[in-house]
Every structure is written in structure tokens, then in C-alpha cells.
Design an enzyme around this catalytic site. Structure first.
Site, PDB file in Angstrom:
ATOM      1  N   LYS A  27       0.798  -1.230  -0.062  1.00  0.00           N
ATOM      2  CA  LYS A  27      -0.201   0.016  -0.029  1.00  0.00           C
ATOM      3  C   LYS A  27       0.968   1.148   0.003  1.00  0.00           C
ATOM      4  O   LYS A  27       1.845   1.119   0.718  1.00  0.00           O
ATOM      5  CB  LYS A  27      -0.728   0.047   1.192  1.00  0.00           C
ATOM      6  CG  LYS A  27      -1.953   1.072   1.166  1.00  0.00           C
ATOM      7  CD  LYS A  27      -3.252   0.119   0.388  1.00  0.00           C
ATOM      8  CE  LYS A  27      -4.644   1.160   0.269  1.00  0.00           C
ATOM      9  NZ  LYS A  27      -5.516   0.255  -0.464  1.00  0.00           N
ATOM     10  N   GLY A  30     -23.778   4.705   1.942  1.00  0.00           N
ATOM     11  CA  GLY A  30     -22.592   5.389   1.121  1.00  0.00           C
ATOM     12  C   GLY A  30     -23.037   5.334  -0.646  1.00  0.00           C
ATOM     13  O   GLY A  30     -22.877   4.029  -0.946  1.00  0.00           O
ATOM     14  N   GLY A  61     -21.319   6.410  -3.223  1.00  0.00           N
ATOM     15  CA  GLY A  61     -20.151   7.023  -3.882  1.00  0.00           C
ATOM     16  C   GLY A  61     -19.677   5.888  -5.097  1.00  0.00           C
ATOM     17  O   GLY A  61     -20.850   5.350  -5.754  1.00  0.00           O
ATOM     18  N   HIS A  62     -18.488   6.050  -5.591  1.00  0.00           N
ATOM     19  CA  HIS A  62     -18.420   5.038  -6.832  1.00  0.00           C
ATOM     20  C   HIS A  62     -18.806   3.638  -6.583  1.00  0.00           C
ATOM     21  O   HIS A  62     -19.615   3.332  -7.453  1.00  0.00           O
ATOM     22  CB  HIS A  62     -16.884   5.057  -6.878  1.00  0.00           C
ATOM     23  CG  HIS A  62     -16.207   6.346  -7.393  1.00  0.00           C
ATOM     24  ND1 HIS A  62     -15.641   7.208  -6.463  1.00  0.00           N
ATOM     25  CD2 HIS A  62     -16.064   6.916  -8.651  1.00  0.00           C
ATOM     26  CE1 HIS A  62     -15.332   8.504  -6.936  1.00  0.00           C
ATOM     27  NE2 HIS A  62     -15.386   8.088  -8.502  1.00  0.00           N
ATOM     28  N   VAL A  63     -18.651   2.912  -5.629  1.00  0.00           N
ATOM     29  CA  VAL A  63     -18.973   1.664  -5.425  1.00  0.00           C
ATOM     30  C   VAL A  63     -20.420   1.628  -5.063  1.00  0.00           C
ATOM     31  O   VAL A  63     -21.155   0.804  -5.730  1.00  0.00           O
ATOM     32  CB  VAL A  63     -18.233   0.982  -4.353  1.00  0.00           C
ATOM     33  CG1 VAL A  63     -18.490  -0.663  -4.434  1.00  0.00           C
ATOM     34  CG2 VAL A  63     -16.785   0.834  -4.650  1.00  0.00           C
TER      35      VAL A  63
HETATM   36  P1  NAI Z   1     -16.494   7.281  -2.555  1.00  0.00           P
HETATM   37  O1  NAI Z   1     -15.655   8.340  -1.863  1.00  0.00           O
HETATM   38  O2  NAI Z   1     -16.743   7.437  -3.756  1.00  0.00           O
HETATM   39  O3  NAI Z   1     -17.930   7.071  -1.742  1.00  0.00           O
HETATM   40  C1  NAI Z   1     -18.074   6.946  -0.665  1.00  0.00           C
HETATM   41  C2  NAI Z   1     -19.437   7.623  -0.118  1.00  0.00           C
HETATM   42  O4  NAI Z   1     -19.578   7.701   1.264  1.00  0.00           O
HETATM   43  C3  NAI Z   1     -19.676   9.132  -0.720  1.00  0.00           C
HETATM   44  O5  NAI Z   1     -20.612   9.369  -1.445  1.00  0.00           O
HETATM   45  C4  NAI Z   1     -19.774   9.667   0.855  1.00  0.00           C
HETATM   46  O6  NAI Z   1     -20.404  10.911   0.807  1.00  0.00           O
HETATM   47  C5  NAI Z   1     -20.437   8.675   1.594  1.00  0.00           C
HETATM   48  N1  NAI Z   1     -20.494   8.923   2.879  1.00  0.00           N
HETATM   49  C6  NAI Z   1     -19.274   9.378   3.600  1.00  0.00           C
HETATM   50  N2  NAI Z   1     -19.598   9.049   5.015  1.00  0.00           N
HETATM   51  C7  NAI Z   1     -20.919   8.635   5.258  1.00  0.00           C
HETATM   52  C8  NAI Z   1     -21.643   8.405   6.206  1.00  0.00           C
HETATM   53  N3  NAI Z   1     -21.459   8.414   7.511  1.00  0.00           N
HETATM   54  N4  NAI Z   1     -23.056   7.841   5.860  1.00  0.00           N
HETATM   55  C9  NAI Z   1     -23.424   7.720   4.674  1.00  0.00           C
HETATM   56  N5  NAI Z   1     -22.705   8.023   3.496  1.00  0.00           N
HETATM   57  C10 NAI Z   1     -21.382   8.639   3.791  1.00  0.00           C
HETATM   58  O7  NAI Z   1     -15.669   5.944  -2.107  1.00  0.00           O
HETATM   59  P2  NAI Z   1     -15.630   4.461  -3.041  1.00  0.00           P
HETATM   60  O8  NAI Z   1     -14.501   4.343  -3.943  1.00  0.00           O
HETATM   61  O9  NAI Z   1     -16.879   4.207  -3.613  1.00  0.00           O
HETATM   62  O10 NAI Z   1     -15.431   3.228  -1.916  1.00  0.00           O
HETATM   63  C11 NAI Z   1     -16.222   3.129  -0.793  1.00  0.00           C
HETATM   64  C12 NAI Z   1     -15.462   2.165   0.126  1.00  0.00           C
HETATM   65  O11 NAI Z   1     -15.238   0.947  -0.327  1.00  0.00           O
HETATM   66  C13 NAI Z   1     -14.328   2.778   0.672  1.00  0.00           C
HETATM   67  O12 NAI Z   1     -14.312   2.252   2.181  1.00  0.00           O
HETATM   68  C14 NAI Z   1     -13.291   2.279   0.045  1.00  0.00           C
HETATM   69  O13 NAI Z   1     -11.869   2.111   0.791  1.00  0.00           O
HETATM   70  C15 NAI Z   1     -13.804   0.810  -0.107  1.00  0.00           C
HETATM   71  N6  NAI Z   1     -13.135   0.060  -1.506  1.00  0.00           N
HETATM   72  C16 NAI Z   1     -13.437   0.821  -2.548  1.00  0.00           C
HETATM   73  C17 NAI Z   1     -12.771   0.311  -3.733  1.00  0.00           C
HETATM   74  C18 NAI Z   1     -13.067   0.750  -5.133  1.00  0.00           C
HETATM   75  O14 NAI Z   1     -12.885  -0.190  -6.111  1.00  0.00           O
HETATM   76  N7  NAI Z   1     -13.541   2.017  -5.156  1.00  0.00           N
HETATM   77  C19 NAI Z   1     -12.363  -1.321  -3.848  1.00  0.00           C
HETATM   78  C20 NAI Z   1     -12.331  -1.784  -2.414  1.00  0.00           C
HETATM   79  C21 NAI Z   1     -12.719  -1.213  -1.122  1.00  0.00           C
END
Ligand code: NAI
Length: 352
Positions: free
Chosen positions: A80, A179, A181-183
């Protein structure tokens, strides 16, 4: 670039601190293991309270990547990178930062290969690629890993539903997604396609509103999502959401989501088990992103990558079987399976 300064980390193969003051760059490259292949793990750009906190995060996350990659059947070790924030606002400064990071990665000569993580984008990977070839997730390659992560979570949910309710069909199930976000957004779309009923929350109200209009999702406040009555709870926001207090509020039969390090402490796993809640270990469920990296990093063809993505369901089954057989929580079962793979293959050449 001059080699980084080695940092003491007895459990790791090598951890180095890299600085480039002209670029405003301080980065930590943590290589936990290269037993199964080059150490693969994302680059996190984050503002830490101090350097020790950043190092601790890099150590923890890189160890987690060894386990994740081992259980996903990938020819990758675990690593990492952490780049210390705050992120520069000026695009040119951001490019300088990631060029410096690319040089740091290059100095490891291929022992470490990176990709996206929290705070970084495919464009940043493109910038890194100007300095080193040891980077995946570029705009010109497989790109954003999130859709693959979402598909892996979906496979994990189907397997868990099959184990718990004897039916892998998610149609009609009530699924809470924390959440968007992307995922989370990708996952919610896939779940909607399969006829699941969605309950969602995001601290960004626009994202929640969009889910309501696109998928007729029920929107709840961010503070309420963990406690909503649902068949499956999918944490897809931050880590550490389930702690001694919040675990008591969960009213779902299955917890299966993308967020890394969902359990704030290890004993939460046992509490979920004693409450009869089936927990799919986060690093098993969310391996789809790094699985997609196998195309750019290991040269796998798409079919092989797709099979590995589907294989996440088999891993979930193996984890639950092990947990049941040894009467241990699923998180522990996953760790044991990963440690076994690392031990068995230690010294053996990585699979092609
Ligand atoms: P992202 O940053 O695109 O999305 C996170 C979302 O969660 C945002 O929309 C944010 O506003 C929301 N959020 C933050 N705090 C919150 C809360 N207390 N309650 C409700 N919503 C809240 O991140 P992404 O890429 O979607 O990743 C999500 C999780 O998955 C992270 O923990 C990341 O480490 C993990 N992950 C992501 C991967 C990927 O391919 N993007 C791969 C493996 C793990």
C-alpha cells in the site's frame, strides 16, 4: 529518485519513506509481502494528524492487501502507498505530487505496483505512469475499479443469501446501502436490476435524492442506515462503522459491503456471530477492484479476470464453511484461509 528511507516494520518486507520537497511530496511505500507476486495495493491520498498515523495506516492497509490478494486467488503480494495530504488544489501541483510519487514507486523496481484508492483517481494513475510502469487503473487500461468492486460485492451477497436463506436470488430482498459513492452507486444499480428493494443513505443529500429518483430507493438519514430493518446491510462508505455500540443496532441478517475495515475492533466479528448476523468479511467482498487489476498488472485476459470475479462467491462459501466447521467468526475464518495460502505458496514461484 534517491531510494527512500527504510522504516522499522518487523512484520513487513520493506517500508520506505520518500520525500520530494519541491513537489510537496511525502509518501510511504509499504510492502508487506511478495510471497505470491509483486506487492499490489492502491495509493491513498489522505491528511493524517501526523507521520506516525500515516505509517500506521500504510502498515495496516498493506497487510490487509496481502490477505485480500491471497484469498482472491491473485498472483499478487500485498502493499500500500500513502501520500500525505492535504491534496493540492492546483492541478499542476497535483501533477507534480503524483510525478514524485511515480518516481518513488519506480525506485522499488517493480516490487510494488499501485492503483487507485481513497483520494486518488485514474488521472492520478496516468500521471504516475509518466514515471513508472508499475501502475494499474489508468484511464487507458481497465480504468476505475469501482464497477468491478461493486460486481464482486454483488457476487458475495448472492453467495451469502444462498448460505443463509438457501436462495441466491436477491430479487425482493430489502437491501440497505450506506454510501452512494463510486461503489455504492454501481452496486445500487446492480441490485435494482435484480429486483432488490433499496434503502439508502449518504451524507451528500444529492446522491441520496438521485437514488430515490433512479431506483425508487427509500432514503434515510446517515445516522439511521445501520439500524434499518433489512435483509442485507451493505456498508459502502467509510471504515470502522461497526463498533461495540453500532453493532447492537444492526437489524439485517447479512452484512456485506465494499467498505474497507468495516469492523472497528476484531471482537465485533464475534458479536455479529452471536447475534446471528452473517458477516461477509470486507476484504473478501470488496476484492473485485484488485481482481480487475489482474488485466493490467498480470496480463490476464478478460475471461480469466471475470472468472476470478465470479470466484468471490466460492471464497465466501469457503469462508462460511470454515467458520462453521471450526465454530469461529467468519472474519477469523477468512484470515486463516489467507494465512494458509500465504504459507503454502511461500517460496513457490507465483502462478502466471
Ligand atoms: P467514495 O468516496 O466514492 O464514496 C463514499 C461515499 O460515502 C460518498 O458518497 C460519501 O458521501 C459517503 N459517505 C461518507 N460518510 C458517510 C456516512 N457517514 N454515511 C453515509 N454516507 C457516507 O468511495 P468508494 O470508492 O465508493 O469506496 C467506498 C468504500 O469502499 C471505501 O471504504 C473504500 O475504501 C472501499 N473500497 C473501494 C474500492 C473501489 O474500487 N473504489 C475497492 C475496495 C474497497
Amino acid at each position: 529518485m534517491v531510494p527512500g528511507t527504510p522504516l522499522a516494520a518487523p512484520e513487513h518486507q520493506g517500508v520506505t519513506l520518500h520525500r520530494d520537497p519541491d513537489a510537496g511530496y511525502t509518501g510511504i511505500l509499504a510492502v508487506h509481502s511478495t510471497t505470491l507476486g509483486p506487492a499490489v495495493g492502491g495509493t491513498r491520498l489522505w491528511t493524517y494528524p501526523d507521520l506516525d498515523a500515516a505509517v500506521a495506516d500504510a502498515l495496516r492497509l498493506s497487510r490487509g492487501m496481502s490477505y485480500k490478494n491471497a484469498l482472491a486467488g491473485l498472483p499478487f503480494g500485498g502493499g500500500k502507498a500513502v501520500v500525505l495530504g492535504p491534496p493540492p488544489r492546483d492541478p499542476a501541483a497535483r501533477m507534480r505530487l503524483f510525478r514524485a510519487h511515480g518516481r518513488a514507486i519506480e525506485s522499488l523496481g517493480g516490487r510494488f505496483v499501485t492503483g487507485e484508492d481513497v483520494g486518488t483517481t485514474p488521472d492520478d494513475m496516468e500521471t504516475i505512469a509518466a514515471e513508472t510502469r508499475y501502475v494499474a487503473g489508468r484511464t487507458q487500461g481497465m480504468g476505475d475499479p469501482s464497477p468491478f468492486t461493486a460486481r464482486g460485492v454483488l457476487r458475495a451477497m448472492e453467495a451469502a443469501a444462498d448460505i443463509v436463506w438457501g436462495d441466491a436470488d436477491l430479487g425482493g430482498l430489502r437491501i440497505a446501502v450506506q454510501g452512494l459513492g463510486h461503489v455504492g452507486t454501481s452496486l445500487a444499480g446492480l441490485l435494482h436490476e435484480r429486483g432488490a428493494r433499496l434503502v439508502v443513505a449518504d451524507v451528500d443529500p444529492h446522491r441520496a435524492d438521485r437514488a430515490r429518483s433512479m431506483w425508487d430507493a427509500e432514503v434515510v438519514a446517515p445516522d439511521d442506515i445501520l439500524g434499518v430493518e433489512a435483509d442485507i446491510l451493505a456498508p459502502c462508505a467509510l471504515g470502522g462503522v461497526l463498533d461495540a455500540a453500532t453493532v447492537e443496532r444492526v437489524r439485517a441478517g447479512v452484512v456485506c459491503g465494499a467498505a474497507n475495515n468495516q469492523l472497528a475492533t476484531a471482537n465485533v466479528d464475534a458479536r455479529l456471530q452471536s447475534r446471528g448476523i452473517a458477516y461477509v468479511p470486507d476484504y473478501v467482498a470488496n476484492a473485485g477492484g484488485v481482481v480487475s487489476g489482474s488485466v493490467d498488472i498480470a496480463g490476464w485476459d478478460r475471461n480469466r479476470m471475470e472468472r476470478a470475479l465470479d470466484g468471490i462467491a466460492d471464497t465466501v462459501r469457503a469462508v462460511f464453511a470454515r467458520a462453521q466447521g471450526e465454530a469461529i467468526p467468519t472474519g477469523q475464518a477468512a484470515d486463516r484461509l489467507a494465512e494458509e495460502r500465504l504459507r503454502t505458496e511461500a517460496g513457490a514461484p507465483p502462478s502466471e
